[in-house]
Design an enzyme around this catalytic site. Structure first.
Site, PDB file in Angstrom:
ATOM      1  N   ASP A   1     -16.795  -6.067   8.141  1.00  0.00           N
ATOM      2  CA  ASP A   1     -17.747  -5.003   7.850  1.00  0.00           C
ATOM      3  C   ASP A   1     -19.182  -5.517   7.805  1.00  0.00           C
ATOM      4  OD1 ASP A   1     -17.135  -6.505   5.646  1.00  0.00           O
ATOM      5  OD2 ASP A   1     -16.621  -4.836   4.339  1.00  0.00           O
TER       6      ASP A   1
ATOM      7  N   GLU B   1       0.881  -1.174   0.000  1.00  0.00           N
ATOM      8  CA  GLU B   1       0.000   0.000   0.000  1.00  0.00           C
ATOM      9  C   GLU B   1       0.918   1.223   0.000  1.00  0.00           C
ATOM     10  OE1 GLU B   1      -3.550  -1.886   2.742  1.00  0.00           O
ATOM     11  OE2 GLU B   1      -1.771  -1.113   3.723  1.00  0.00           O
TER      12      GLU B   1
ATOM     13  N   LYS C   1      -6.728  -8.955  13.248  1.00  0.00           N
ATOM     14  CA  LYS C   1      -6.472  -8.246  11.988  1.00  0.00           C
ATOM     15  C   LYS C   1      -7.084  -6.837  11.980  1.00  0.00           C
ATOM     16  CE  LYS C   1      -6.007 -12.639   9.580  1.00  0.00           C
ATOM     17  NZ  LYS C   1      -6.540 -13.578   8.591  1.00  0.00           N
TER      18      LYS C   1
ATOM     19  N   ASP D   1      -0.841  -1.025  11.298  1.00  0.00           N
ATOM     20  CA  ASP D   1      -0.886  -2.342  11.923  1.00  0.00           C
ATOM     21  C   ASP D   1       0.332  -3.194  11.575  1.00  0.00           C
ATOM     22  OD1 ASP D   1      -2.643  -3.418  13.809  1.00  0.00           O
ATOM     23  OD2 ASP D   1      -3.374  -4.929  12.414  1.00  0.00           O
TER      24      ASP D   1
END
Length: 830
Positions: free
Chosen positions: A529, A117, A287, A146
């Site tokens: 989610d 990323e 996570k 993280d």
């Protein structure tokens, strides 16, 4: 007087879809349901005797497809659009010359691996947040690292320095979007509506500043490629605490704050905070869901915004008005107290014009989500979502009697009821008697602003021990949960708050609490989610779908075939995990406040991977029919032909009418259909087996972060990258089988004479239909300029050889009499 009256008006309104479009759409749905019944009556009562196995498999598959269609179709029964009024919001809460009454918002940005990323993408997201059109003292940006990467930390430090120049430039000239990479990439007339003479000069200077900023970020990335043996060291010579990403203390760094963060014009900047939660061996860290829960607690201690907005590191603010759009719903007196979140659609940059792999997901975001907005609200899709903090804490919404009336199916189809039903009274009573498993033992009605009355009234409701069991052992955080309007007491010491913030992100903080079970992001699936939104809807909250004309957020999407399939695999695996969990919508929380059609939509969301099993069987059936010279349908009469024609006509009519009321284009719809087959025969199939392995055998599969690569080698260079993965095997097999079957069928027809061509066309139609759906997959296998990878050639030759041997065994060129002779079955003539 006009201004006062205008400020009292609603901040948003529902824009109904024209009745002539919607009513016709519903009629076609009902007609299609009736045709389906007649179709199955014919299919079941007319078996194919000489191909009974093929017929039975085909009927089972068709029944499953019909059920899947029902689950997908009926939650779209009542679609709506919404419209916001930003001017009314400003009149009511943000008048010029007066202190702003807008609620504070904490914005979360989550990142894991800076090599997958890119830090430059994350930096652009952060810069777009810091430049947002909202009072600076009411915006705080928290970046969750993280992966405890020093590269992320250093790039964020550079971003904070560049923000001092970038933010005043954005606000002075009112530019859009406020992410510099995407602003300078725009191929538009940037002088349009810009009348300041100094704008051109300042823009050129800012572009030079940004190019220098990019060079510094890229230098950090290049330096991070090779990790020193002794690990990274900081500027003062001390070791970087996060050198071991699986064993490090919690880290918090405030880069910009309301006290010291000033831009070049001397104005305040929003707060920017770096957070990396503690990681220790032997602890379950959950996570992304665990990282988001850590951010909830850190933000509650440091700033305690009344609302939270989370975005992925590659989803920047495309509209500076995004927060105001959300506040039109959250701060609305009628909607705000029962709205758990406002979900924005996902829009993407860098996707090829034809969207070969349906990366935009237009059908889902512009059709399915609009349908859900008319029931109880859209699902939470992981990014671009503004939450009511109280909903994440597990509080119940404040519902009116109208909200507890029968669900939308009853109200829209049967009209209102004069007499209150028993279930309605039960729901009303349930507001007073809540079970611990589904809702907290207190209500938002009991919560008043601030924490003044905490010792007297609330101590009777919850003991200190109960509070600790629910929220964890942090008195400061627990006290913040009762402050519905957000904010922290002015007398608190910043140093003590920072110490407490480190405490709430420690590994053992969540032990024996309800975090991840009833509070915050819910654990138990890689698609946290869906679970999180489902739990809120089950408590009776509603959600809102906000689609302003200018997309509020834009992100990056993996555009090559392999990355796209891996992304879909992760989503499907999460759905399978929920299917086998206690939170499965098929059986969870009946008797609660989840509306029937909303439950149907959630059931569809978690069972769709199972469709891969009948789908792959149905895609192979045409080839088997061609190879064996059998067919799944008996000789078709005029009566049967009529129902087949009506069946196909109703399918197309439903699709066309959906496109009409939603505004989705025919190409987007077709790409969605194609990728449904591609994903169903690959990623969804693997997800089913991986989910079963995890549930039955306890074998967990690691999911990798999808790379967000830059398009450095030309437009859409990433589209042509070929990465071999086992996900490509099933669709490749289906393609080769159907191609071999077509060759076999045509050869048989040539050998058998004119009369065999009629039945052949029916079989060829189905095989060609499968190949058309898999065509984007075939193009992906070819790579750039049709250079086919060696692995694909080897796999195709292997499969073609196997099916050629099977064809030789079937031997279509030899008649039945010759076969009997060859087998020794020739009677006395032998």
């Amino acid at each position: 007087y006009f201004m006062v009256d205008d400020a009292r008006l609603p901040l948003s309104r529902i824009v109904p879809i024209p009745a002539n479009q919607l009513n016709l759409y519903r009629i076609v749905i009902i007609l299609r349901l009736i045709i389906l019944c007649f179709f199955f009556q014919y299919r079941v009562t007319h078996p194919v005797r000489d191909a009974y196995g093929l017929w039975l498999v085909s009927v089972i598959c068709e029944i499953w497809f019909a059920l899947s269609w029902l689950l997908d179709q009926f939650p779209k029964w009542y679609p709506i659009n919404r419209e916001t009024y930003l001017d009314r919001l400003a009149l009511r809460y943000d008048r010029e010359g007066e202190p702003s009454q807008l609620c504070p918002i904490d914005i979360f940005v989550s990142t894991v691996d800076p090599l997958k990323e890119p830090p430059l993408i994350t930096a652009n997201t952060v810069l777009s947040i810091l430049a947002v059109d909202y009072p600076v003292d009411k915006v705080s940006c928290y970046v969750s690292d993280d992966g405890s990467a020093m590269l992320t930390f250093e790039s964020l430090s550079e971003t904070a320095e560049f923000a001092r120049k970038w933010v005043p430039f954005c606000k002075k000239h009112n530019i859009e979007p406020r992410a510099p990479e995407f602003y300078f990439q725009q191929k538009i007339d940037y002088l349009k509506d810009k009348i300041q003479p100094s704008f051109v000069k300042e823009r050129r200077a800012m572009k030079r500043e940004y190019e220098e900023f990019k060079i510094r970020i890229n230098a950090l990335v290049a330096k991070a490629q090779k990790v020193p043996e002794e690990g990274w060291t900081m500027a003062d010579g001390t070791a970087w605490p996060g050198n071991n990403p699986r064993d490090h203390p919690g880290m918090i760094q405030v880069f910009l704050g309301h006290s010291g963060g000033l831009d070049t014009d001397g104005n305040e900047l929003p707060r920017l905070v770096y957070v990396s939660r503690e990681k220790r061996p032997g602890f379950q860290h959950h996570k992304k869901a665990g990282a988001m829960n850590a951010l909830i607690r850190v933000s509650a201690v440091l700033t305690n915004g009344a609302y939270l907005l989370n975005v992925d590191c590659d989803h920047y603010f495309n509209s500076s008005k995004a927060l105001r759009e959300a506040m039109c719903f959250m701060m609305d007196p009628a909607l705000g107290r029962k709205t758990c979140y406002v979900q924005f659609p996902q829009r993407f940059d860098g996707i090829d014009l034809h969207d070969r792999y349906a990366n935009r997901n237009i059908v889902f975001f512009d059709i399915n989500m609009k349908g859900l907005d008319g029931i109880q609200g859209p699902m939470y899709v992981g990014t671009g979502c503004c939450f009511n903090r109280q909903a994440l804490y597990g509080y119940d919404p404040v519902l009116t009697e109208a909200d507890l009336e029968p669900n939308i199916v009853v109200k829209s189809c049967c009209g209102g009821r004069k007499k209150k039903s028993k279930s309605y009274m039960d729901n009303k009573n349930r507001m007073m008697k809540r079970t611990e498993s589904s809702a907290p033992i207190f209500n938002m009605d009991d919560i008043e602003e601030g924490i003044e009355g905490y010792e007297d009234e609330r101590s009777m409701l919850m003991s200190q021990k109960r509070l600790e069991k629910r929220f964890g052992q942090s008195p400061i955080f627990t006290a913040s949960t009762f402050m519905t309007q957000g904010g922290i007491p002015p007398s608190t010491n910043p140093a003590s708050l920072l110490k407490e913030a480190i405490h709430v992100i420690s590994c053992g903080y969540e032990d024996k609490t309800e975090w991840g079970k009833e509070i915050g992001w819910i654990y138990g699936s890689v698609t946290e989610d869906i679970l999180t939104g489902f739990k809120m809807h089950a408590r009776g909250w509603i959600s809102i779908y906000c689609m302003p004309p200018r997309p509020c957020f834009k992100g990056s999407a993996p555009i090559n075939l392999s990355d796209r399939l891996n992304q879909v695999l992760r989503w499907a695996l999460g759905s399978v995990e929920i299917l086998f969990s206690r939170h499965c919508p098929i059986w969870y929380n009946y008797g609660g406040r989840l509306k029937l059609l909303e439950r149907v939509a959630y059931i569809n969301t978690i069972v769709y991977p199972i469709t891969s099993l009948p789908l792959i069987a149905y895609c192979v059936l045409p080839a088997i029919c061609l190879l064996t010279n059998k067919f799944i349908i008996p000789e078709i009469s005029n009566y049967a032909g009529m129902f087949f024609i009506l069946m196909f006509a109703s399918i197309f009519a439903t699709g066309i009418l959906e496109l009409r009321w939603s505004g989705v284009g025919i190409e987007d719809w077709w790409r969605n259909e194609q990728f449904w087959v591609i994903g169903g025969t690959s990623a969804h199939l693997f997800a089913v087996f991986q989910g079963l392995l995890k549930v039955l055998a306890g074998i967990d599969t690691n999911f990798t972060v999808t790379s967000k690569a830059n398009d450095e080698d030309g437009d859409f260079a990433e589209l042509y990258v070929f990465k071999w993965t086992s996900l490509l095997i099933p669709p490749t097999t289906v393609l080769v089988i159907n191609l071999v079957g077509m060759v076999a069928g045509i050869s048989y027809a040539i050998n058998s004479g004119y009369q065999s061509w009629g039945p052949l066309f029916g079989k060829l139609f189905f095989s060609i239909w499968v190949i058309l759906h898999l065509y984007p997959f075939l193009k992906g296998l070819m790579g750039k300029q049709n250079r086919t990878p060696t692995i694909v050639i080897v796999w195709s030759i292997l499969l073609a050889s196997i099916f050629s041997l099977l064809w030789v065994k079937i031997d279509p060129f030899i008649s039945d009499t010759q076969k009997a002779v060859a087998m020794g079955q020739c009677g006395v003539n032998c």
